[in-house]
Design a protein around this motif. Structure first.
Motif, PDB file in Angstrom:
ATOM      1  N   SER A 151       0.814  -1.224   0.000  1.00 41.77           N
ATOM      2  CA  SER A 151       0.000   0.000   0.000  1.00 41.77           C
ATOM      3  C   SER A 151       0.843   1.267   0.000  1.00 41.77           C
ATOM      4  O   SER A 151       0.425   2.304  -0.519  1.00 41.77           O
ATOM      5  N   ARG A 152       2.068   1.203   0.556  1.00 36.66           N
ATOM      6  CA  ARG A 152       2.890   2.427   0.611  1.00 36.66           C
ATOM      7  C   ARG A 152       3.249   2.932  -0.785  1.00 36.66           C
ATOM      8  O   ARG A 152       3.359   4.150  -0.993  1.00 36.66           O
ATOM      9  N   GLU A 153       3.420   2.018  -1.743  1.00 36.59           N
ATOM     10  CA  GLU A 153       3.746   2.455  -3.098  1.00 36.59           C
ATOM     11  C   GLU A 153       2.540   3.108  -3.771  1.00 36.59           C
ATOM     12  O   GLU A 153       2.703   4.030  -4.571  1.00 36.59           O
ATOM     13  N   VAL A 154       1.361   2.641  -3.438  1.00 35.67           N
ATOM     14  CA  VAL A 154       0.157   3.272  -3.974  1.00 35.67           C
ATOM     15  C   VAL A 154      -0.039   4.648  -3.341  1.00 35.67           C
ATOM     16  O   VAL A 154      -0.468   5.600  -4.005  1.00 35.67           O
ATOM     17  N   ARG A 155       0.298   4.767  -2.060  1.00 38.83           N
ATOM     18  CA  ARG A 155       0.202   6.072  -1.398  1.00 38.83           C
ATOM     19  C   ARG A 155       1.164   7.066  -2.039  1.00 38.83           C
ATOM     20  O   ARG A 155       0.847   8.258  -2.171  1.00 38.83           O
ATOM     21  N   ASP A 156       2.338   6.594  -2.452  1.00 37.85           N
ATOM     22  CA  ASP A 156       3.284   7.486  -3.121  1.00 37.85           C
ATOM     23  C   ASP A 156       2.695   8.041  -4.420  1.00 37.85           C
ATOM     24  O   ASP A 156       2.939   9.197  -4.780  1.00 37.85           O
ATOM     25  N   PHE A 177      -1.680  -6.566  -6.494  1.00 35.60           N
ATOM     26  CA  PHE A 177      -1.708  -5.648  -5.366  1.00 35.60           C
ATOM     27  C   PHE A 177      -2.078  -6.418  -4.086  1.00 35.60           C
ATOM     28  O   PHE A 177      -2.890  -7.345  -4.136  1.00 35.60           O
ATOM     29  N   THR A 178      -1.467  -6.024  -2.996  1.00 35.06           N
ATOM     30  CA  THR A 178      -1.921  -6.596  -1.731  1.00 35.06           C
ATOM     31  C   THR A 178      -3.330  -6.076  -1.456  1.00 35.06           C
ATOM     32  O   THR A 178      -3.768  -5.084  -2.043  1.00 35.06           O
ATOM     33  N   ARG A 179      -4.030  -6.746  -0.559  1.00 38.27           N
ATOM     34  CA  ARG A 179      -5.390  -6.314  -0.250  1.00 38.27           C
ATOM     35  C   ARG A 179      -5.427  -4.884   0.276  1.00 38.27           C
ATOM     36  O   ARG A 179      -6.259  -4.076  -0.178  1.00 38.27           O
ATOM     37  N   PRO A 180      -4.524  -4.491   1.212  1.00 41.20           N
ATOM     38  CA  PRO A 180      -4.526  -3.091   1.655  1.00 41.20           C
ATOM     39  C   PRO A 180      -4.247  -2.113   0.506  1.00 41.20           C
ATOM     40  O   PRO A 180      -4.843  -1.031   0.460  1.00 41.20           O
ATOM     41  N   ALA A 181      -3.350  -2.486  -0.394  1.00 38.98           N
ATOM     42  CA  ALA A 181      -3.037  -1.606  -1.526  1.00 38.98           C
ATOM     43  C   ALA A 181      -4.245  -1.454  -2.448  1.00 38.98           C
ATOM     44  O   ALA A 181      -4.551  -0.352  -2.921  1.00 38.98           O
ATOM     45  N   GLU A 182      -4.923  -2.560  -2.693  1.00 42.81           N
ATOM     46  CA  GLU A 182      -6.117  -2.520  -3.538  1.00 42.81           C
ATOM     47  C   GLU A 182      -7.195  -1.659  -2.900  1.00 42.81           C
ATOM     48  O   GLU A 182      -7.847  -0.836  -3.566  1.00 42.81           O
ATOM     49  N   THR A 183      -7.379  -1.828  -1.599  1.00 35.21           N
ATOM     50  CA  THR A 183      -8.387  -1.042  -0.881  1.00 35.21           C
ATOM     51  C   THR A 183      -8.051   0.441  -0.918  1.00 35.21           C
ATOM     52  O   THR A 183      -8.926   1.293  -1.171  1.00 35.21           O
ATOM     53  N   PHE A 184      -6.785   0.766  -0.689  1.00 37.75           N
ATOM     54  CA  PHE A 184      -6.365   2.166  -0.704  1.00 37.75           C
ATOM     55  C   PHE A 184      -6.603   2.775  -2.086  1.00 37.75           C
ATOM     56  O   PHE A 184      -7.053   3.924  -2.193  1.00 37.75           O
ATOM     57  N   GLY A 189      -9.555   6.667  -5.509  1.00 41.95           N
ATOM     58  CA  GLY A 189      -9.781   6.892  -6.933  1.00 41.95           C
ATOM     59  C   GLY A 189      -8.575   6.612  -7.819  1.00 41.95           C
ATOM     60  O   GLY A 189      -8.469   7.162  -8.924  1.00 41.95           O
ATOM     61  N   ILE A 190      -7.678   5.755  -7.354  1.00 45.74           N
ATOM     62  CA  ILE A 190      -6.507   5.384  -8.147  1.00 45.74           C
ATOM     63  C   ILE A 190      -6.851   4.154  -8.987  1.00 45.74           C
ATOM     64  O   ILE A 190      -7.371   3.164  -8.467  1.00 45.74           O
ATOM     65  N   ILE A 191      -6.561   4.191 -10.268  1.00 45.60           N
ATOM     66  CA  ILE A 191      -6.818   3.059 -11.151  1.00 45.60           C
ATOM     67  C   ILE A 191      -5.685   2.042 -10.982  1.00 45.60           C
ATOM     68  O   ILE A 191      -4.527   2.345 -11.270  1.00 45.60           O
ATOM     69  N   ALA A 192      -6.021   0.875 -10.487  1.00 46.04           N
ATOM     70  CA  ALA A 192      -5.027  -0.163 -10.246  1.00 46.04           C
ATOM     71  C   ALA A 192      -5.096  -1.198 -11.372  1.00 46.04           C
ATOM     72  O   ALA A 192      -6.093  -1.902 -11.515  1.00 46.04           O
ATOM     73  N   ILE A 193      -4.028  -1.284 -12.150  1.00 43.69           N
ATOM     74  CA  ILE A 193      -3.958  -2.244 -13.259  1.00 43.69           C
ATOM     75  C   ILE A 193      -2.949  -3.323 -12.887  1.00 43.69           C
ATOM     76  O   ILE A 193      -1.730  -3.104 -12.956  1.00 43.69           O
ATOM     77  N   HIS A 194      -3.459  -4.487 -12.473  1.00 45.14           N
ATOM     78  CA  HIS A 194      -2.579  -5.579 -12.086  1.00 45.14           C
ATOM     79  C   HIS A 194      -2.198  -6.423 -13.304  1.00 45.14           C
ATOM     80  O   HIS A 194      -2.553  -6.097 -14.439  1.00 45.14           O
ATOM     81  N   ARG A 195      -1.486  -7.515 -13.075  1.00 45.84           N
ATOM     82  CA  ARG A 195      -0.923  -8.323 -14.160  1.00 45.84           C
ATOM     83  C   ARG A 195      -1.980  -8.788 -15.152  1.00 45.84           C
ATOM     84  O   ARG A 195      -1.789  -8.669 -16.375  1.00 45.84           O
ATOM     85  N   ASP A 196      -3.086  -9.338 -14.651  1.00 44.47           N
ATOM     86  CA  ASP A 196      -4.117  -9.854 -15.553  1.00 44.47           C
ATOM     87  C   ASP A 196      -4.696  -8.747 -16.424  1.00 44.47           C
ATOM     88  O   ASP A 196      -4.899  -8.922 -17.630  1.00 44.47           O
ATOM     89  N   HIS A 197      -4.963  -7.604 -15.804  1.00 42.09           N
ATOM     90  CA  HIS A 197      -5.523  -6.494 -16.569  1.00 42.09           C
ATOM     91  C   HIS A 197      -4.502  -5.930 -17.551  1.00 42.09           C
ATOM     92  O   HIS A 197      -4.856  -5.521 -18.663  1.00 42.09           O
ATOM     93  N   PHE A 198      -3.229  -5.901 -17.144  1.00 41.63           N
ATOM     94  CA  PHE A 198      -2.215  -5.415 -18.073  1.00 41.63           C
ATOM     95  C   PHE A 198      -2.131  -6.315 -19.307  1.00 41.63           C
ATOM     96  O   PHE A 198      -1.975  -5.829 -20.428  1.00 41.63           O
ATOM     97  N   GLY A 199      -2.233  -7.631 -19.099  1.00 42.63           N
ATOM     98  CA  GLY A 199      -2.222  -8.549 -20.233  1.00 42.63           C
ATOM     99  C   GLY A 199      -3.361  -8.264 -21.196  1.00 42.63           C
ATOM    100  O   GLY A 199      -3.195  -8.305 -22.421  1.00 42.63           O
ATOM    101  N   SER A 214     -11.096  -1.276 -11.948  1.00 38.03           N
ATOM    102  CA  SER A 214      -9.854  -1.019 -11.231  1.00 38.03           C
ATOM    103  C   SER A 214      -9.596  -2.032 -10.121  1.00 38.03           C
ATOM    104  O   SER A 214     -10.394  -2.177  -9.186  1.00 38.03           O
ATOM    105  N   GLY A 215      -8.462  -2.754 -10.244  1.00 34.86           N
ATOM    106  CA  GLY A 215      -8.015  -3.649  -9.187  1.00 34.86           C
ATOM    107  C   GLY A 215      -8.764  -4.947  -9.043  1.00 34.86           C
ATOM    108  O   GLY A 215      -8.340  -5.826  -8.285  1.00 34.86           O
ATOM    109  N   ALA A 216      -9.888  -5.119  -9.722  1.00 33.92           N
ATOM    110  CA  ALA A 216     -10.712  -6.312  -9.516  1.00 33.92           C
ATOM    111  C   ALA A 216     -10.139  -7.502 -10.276  1.00 33.92           C
ATOM    112  O   ALA A 216      -9.396  -7.356 -11.232  1.00 33.92           O
TER     113      ALA A 216
END
Length: 236
Positions: A151-156, A177-184, A189-199, A214-216
């Motif tokens: 989550s700290r990297e998402v906060r950055d 993303f870890t669960r806390p990072a995904e929640t944060f 309102g941060i769009i989280a694009i993990h490995r599956d979504h990036f593919g 985002s993040g799902a």
């Protein structure tokens, strides 16, 4: 005029002599072939056969080279079109991954896209504008699939969004993303694009379509355990 006519007659006689010599030579050759045919034909047949095999071998070799070249060309075209496999992406450096993300943004109609990652990047790797004009800031992390984004990297990234006065912040990674990072990310309102979504994005989906999921869909723990086992078995 007489001299010119004489030269023409001389040239004509030489040509006639050459034709006659060629005809005599051909006749002698035919006579020799007919006289010694029983001795010559095995060698002649062997020569023709060897020439045919050689020509066939060259043709097969040439066809193989062309096919190899065509496959290489097609692979390079896919790379230029953005259709890299995740295995290809895993071999990239961090800078190459940032360039890839920037290229995908441009492909999807984003404007003013520039890679700014590096020392003193203030938490941003790519800047630009979405097709609708909103300013975006992107953080890219090319991590091994067995890693995770804390989550700290998402906060950055949230700090970078404020620093660059961006309308939207996007975190793109080759892992999860870890669960806390995904929640944060979801709460801020941060769009989280993990490995599956990036593919999916890499294979043709638009960046805009990913903003709605985002993040799902990161997979359950057993899915990640299977991936980790496969990844380690391949010596990665």
């Amino acid at each position: 005029m007489a001299k010119r006519g004489g030269r023409r007659s001389s040239a004509r006689r030489r040509r006639n002599s050459q034709w006659k010599a060629a005809a005599v030579g051909a006749g002698v050759l035919l006579l020799l072939l007919a006289a010694f045919w029983s001795l010559i034909w095995p060698y002649l047949l062997g020569t023709v056969g060897i020439s045919g095999v050689g020509a066939l071998g060259w043709r097969l070799w040439r066809t193989d080279r062309l096919l190899r070249s065509d496959r290489k060309w097609r692979a390079e075209e896919l790379v230029r079109a953005g259709h890299r496999t995740l295995a290809d992406v895993d071999k990239m450096t961090g800078t190459e991954f940032e360039e890839l993300v920037a290229d995908l943004c441009r492909r999807d109609g984003c404007s003013e896209v520039q890679r700014v990652g590096g020392a003193g990047d203030n938490g941003a790797d790519v800047l630009g504008r979405l097709p609708d004009g909103r300013k975006m800031v992107i953080q890219c992390k090319r991590y091994a699939p067995t890693s995770s984004i804390p989550s700290r990297e998402v906060r950055d990234l949230l700090g970078a969004k404020q620093h660059f006065k961006a309308d939207i912040a996007i975190f793109v990674t080759t892992t999860r993303f870890t669960r806390p990072a995904e929640t944060f990310a979801q709460e801020n309102g941060i769009i989280a694009i993990h490995r599956d979504h990036f593919g999916v994005w890499n294979n043709g989906a638009t960046l805009e379509s990913l903003t709605h999921v985002s993040g799902a869909g990161q997979g359950d723990p057993s899915h990640r355990a299977r991936w980790r086992k496969t990844y380690q078995a391949n010596g990665r």
